[in-house]
Scaffold this active site. Sequence first.
Site, PDB file in Angstrom:
ATOM      1  N   SER A  82       0.798  -1.237   0.000  1.00  0.00           N
ATOM      2  CA  SER A  82       0.000   0.000   0.000  1.00  0.00           C
ATOM      3  C   SER A  82       0.824   1.277   0.000  1.00  0.00           C
ATOM      4  O   SER A  82       0.261   2.358  -0.184  1.00  0.00           O
ATOM      5  CB  SER A  82      -0.927   0.023   1.210  1.00  0.00           C
ATOM      6  OG  SER A  82      -1.974  -0.868   1.002  1.00  0.00           O
ATOM      7  N   LYS A  85       0.309   3.553  -2.934  1.00  0.00           N
ATOM      8  CA  LYS A  85      -0.952   4.261  -3.213  1.00  0.00           C
ATOM      9  C   LYS A  85      -0.816   5.775  -3.431  1.00  0.00           C
ATOM     10  O   LYS A  85      -1.367   6.306  -4.398  1.00  0.00           O
ATOM     11  CB  LYS A  85      -1.987   3.931  -2.125  1.00  0.00           C
ATOM     12  CG  LYS A  85      -2.446   2.471  -2.236  1.00  0.00           C
ATOM     13  CD  LYS A  85      -3.328   2.030  -1.086  1.00  0.00           C
ATOM     14  CE  LYS A  85      -3.765   0.578  -1.285  1.00  0.00           C
ATOM     15  NZ  LYS A  85      -4.447   0.017  -0.133  1.00  0.00           N
ATOM     16  N   TYR A 207      -3.174  -3.013 -10.511  1.00  0.00           N
ATOM     17  CA  TYR A 207      -3.159  -2.781  -9.060  1.00  0.00           C
ATOM     18  C   TYR A 207      -2.344  -3.873  -8.349  1.00  0.00           C
ATOM     19  O   TYR A 207      -1.513  -3.583  -7.487  1.00  0.00           O
ATOM     20  CB  TYR A 207      -4.597  -2.733  -8.519  1.00  0.00           C
ATOM     21  CG  TYR A 207      -4.650  -2.651  -7.010  1.00  0.00           C
ATOM     22  CD1 TYR A 207      -4.355  -1.460  -6.344  1.00  0.00           C
ATOM     23  CD2 TYR A 207      -4.963  -3.772  -6.232  1.00  0.00           C
ATOM     24  CE1 TYR A 207      -4.364  -1.391  -4.962  1.00  0.00           C
ATOM     25  CE2 TYR A 207      -4.975  -3.708  -4.849  1.00  0.00           C
ATOM     26  CZ  TYR A 207      -4.674  -2.515  -4.221  1.00  0.00           C
ATOM     27  OH  TYR A 207      -4.675  -2.454  -2.836  1.00  0.00           O
ATOM     28  N   TYR A 259      -3.813   3.966   7.539  1.00  0.00           N
ATOM     29  CA  TYR A 259      -5.036   3.176   7.736  1.00  0.00           C
ATOM     30  C   TYR A 259      -5.904   3.824   8.811  1.00  0.00           C
ATOM     31  O   TYR A 259      -5.954   5.038   8.910  1.00  0.00           O
ATOM     32  CB  TYR A 259      -4.701   1.722   8.103  1.00  0.00           C
ATOM     33  CG  TYR A 259      -3.751   1.047   7.147  1.00  0.00           C
ATOM     34  CD1 TYR A 259      -3.975   1.048   5.782  1.00  0.00           C
ATOM     35  CD2 TYR A 259      -2.611   0.407   7.619  1.00  0.00           C
ATOM     36  CE1 TYR A 259      -3.109   0.404   4.915  1.00  0.00           C
ATOM     37  CE2 TYR A 259      -1.743  -0.250   6.748  1.00  0.00           C
ATOM     38  CZ  TYR A 259      -2.000  -0.238   5.407  1.00  0.00           C
ATOM     39  OH  TYR A 259      -1.144  -0.866   4.549  1.00  0.00           O
ATOM     40  N   VAL A 277       1.423  -3.410   4.024  1.00  0.00           N
ATOM     41  CA  VAL A 277       1.458  -4.653   4.802  1.00  0.00           C
ATOM     42  C   VAL A 277       2.738  -5.464   4.586  1.00  0.00           C
ATOM     43  O   VAL A 277       2.975  -6.439   5.291  1.00  0.00           O
ATOM     44  CB  VAL A 277       0.223  -5.558   4.540  1.00  0.00           C
ATOM     45  CG1 VAL A 277      -1.049  -4.914   5.059  1.00  0.00           C
ATOM     46  CG2 VAL A 277       0.103  -5.913   3.070  1.00  0.00           C
TER      47      VAL A 277
HETATM   48  N1  GLN Z   1      -2.076  -6.048  -1.721  1.00  0.00           N
HETATM   49  C1  GLN Z   1      -2.752  -5.602  -0.553  1.00  0.00           C
HETATM   50  C2  GLN Z   1      -4.229  -5.446  -0.820  1.00  0.00           C
HETATM   51  O1  GLN Z   1      -4.594  -4.892  -1.804  1.00  0.00           O
HETATM   52  C3  GLN Z   1      -2.162  -4.311  -0.076  1.00  0.00           C
HETATM   53  C4  GLN Z   1      -2.716  -3.973   1.216  1.00  0.00           C
HETATM   54  C5  GLN Z   1      -1.889  -3.093   2.083  1.00  0.00           C
HETATM   55  O2  GLN Z   1      -0.655  -2.961   2.031  1.00  0.00           O
HETATM   56  N2  GLN Z   1      -2.602  -2.561   3.024  1.00  0.00           N
HETATM   57  O3  GLN Z   1      -5.041  -5.900  -0.041  1.00  0.00           O
END
Ligand code: GLN
Length: 342
Positions: A82, A85, A207, A259, A277
């Site tokens: 993430s 993003k 993605y 988050y 994550v």
């Molecule tokens: N690949 C993970 C997802 O799309 C990425 C999530 C993350 O880092 N929070 O669920």
Amino acid sequence: MPNDHDSHLDALLTKMKSAASPLRDTLRELHSKYQSAGEGKVADYIPELANADPDWFGISVVSVDRRKIKVGESDQPFTIQSVSKPFVFGMALEDHGREEVLEKIGVQPIGEAFNSITLDETSNRPFNPMINAGAIAATDLIAGKDFPDRVRRMLAMFRRYCGREVFVDNSVFSSERATGHRNRAIAHLMLNFGMLSDRLEDTLELYFQQCSIMITAKDLAVMGATLANGGVNPLTGERALDAEYVKDLLSVMQTCGMYDYAGEWAYRVGIPAKSGVGGGIVAVVPGQVGIGTFSPPLDMKGNSVRGIKACQDLAEQFGLHVFNADGCRDSLLSQFNPNGSN
Ligand code: GLN
């Protein structure tokens, strides 16, 4: 007289400048202080992440004037997840402009998990580009004449931020794709509301690819330093993001980057940041440095436990919080008539 905030900043830059590098000592101290922190759990929704060593811990700082410090496992590659993003959001802004992007993606924090299947009920938009829904909508906006061209442009964008070629880990990508049912559900919901184009399958592929890019804590520090430096990579001199959109990225990182811990992070640490994550966190001290941390064990909200602790300590020690008492005063005050009559 320098104010407190300026003297904190000077302290940080002086620490980086001096030959003995006290900042390196500080990072080493933080590293050993938190290396033994046994809390948190490595993400295990795919085997590639579950196999990460819970002891890995790297901290890296890169300044806008090209100084670099790294301690611990700062060269250990891991998947960006993430943390990708905000950077993809930046690309959507460059490709379509602010107004068009804001029609499809909000900039409102929500106190829900990053993978929540929720859209704003009045606008049907995902709440912000830092949760999966908004991130998938941002990925959908990456322009290109066909799918390979979109992949190429996305990787080129990350290359500019990192200052080196970046690669997708195929094994992580395949696992993300094979298990990404929730992300598919989110994408279909958005398609239903006209928030996604009909190239849904391509967008999901893109993605999953962006989440599977391999980076290091050192790369994250360079990426952060690029945002701290107004969008120009300080190590290569190459522009990674149009200067006009730097504040857009930093704003959503400040309000939504961590988050459902984002509000508490903004309160305690007070600098824009984004976590993933895979265990990475990128944090930005505008005008000064980028900070990259990597440690796989995550707290309940999905943030790296050691990364949060290290950033929090650094922010406290060097007064990095954007609302630090004296930090936000001088620019407007210096615009008043110096004789004190207004
Ligand atoms: N690949 C993970 C997802 O799309 C990425 C999530 C993350 O880092 N929070 O669920």
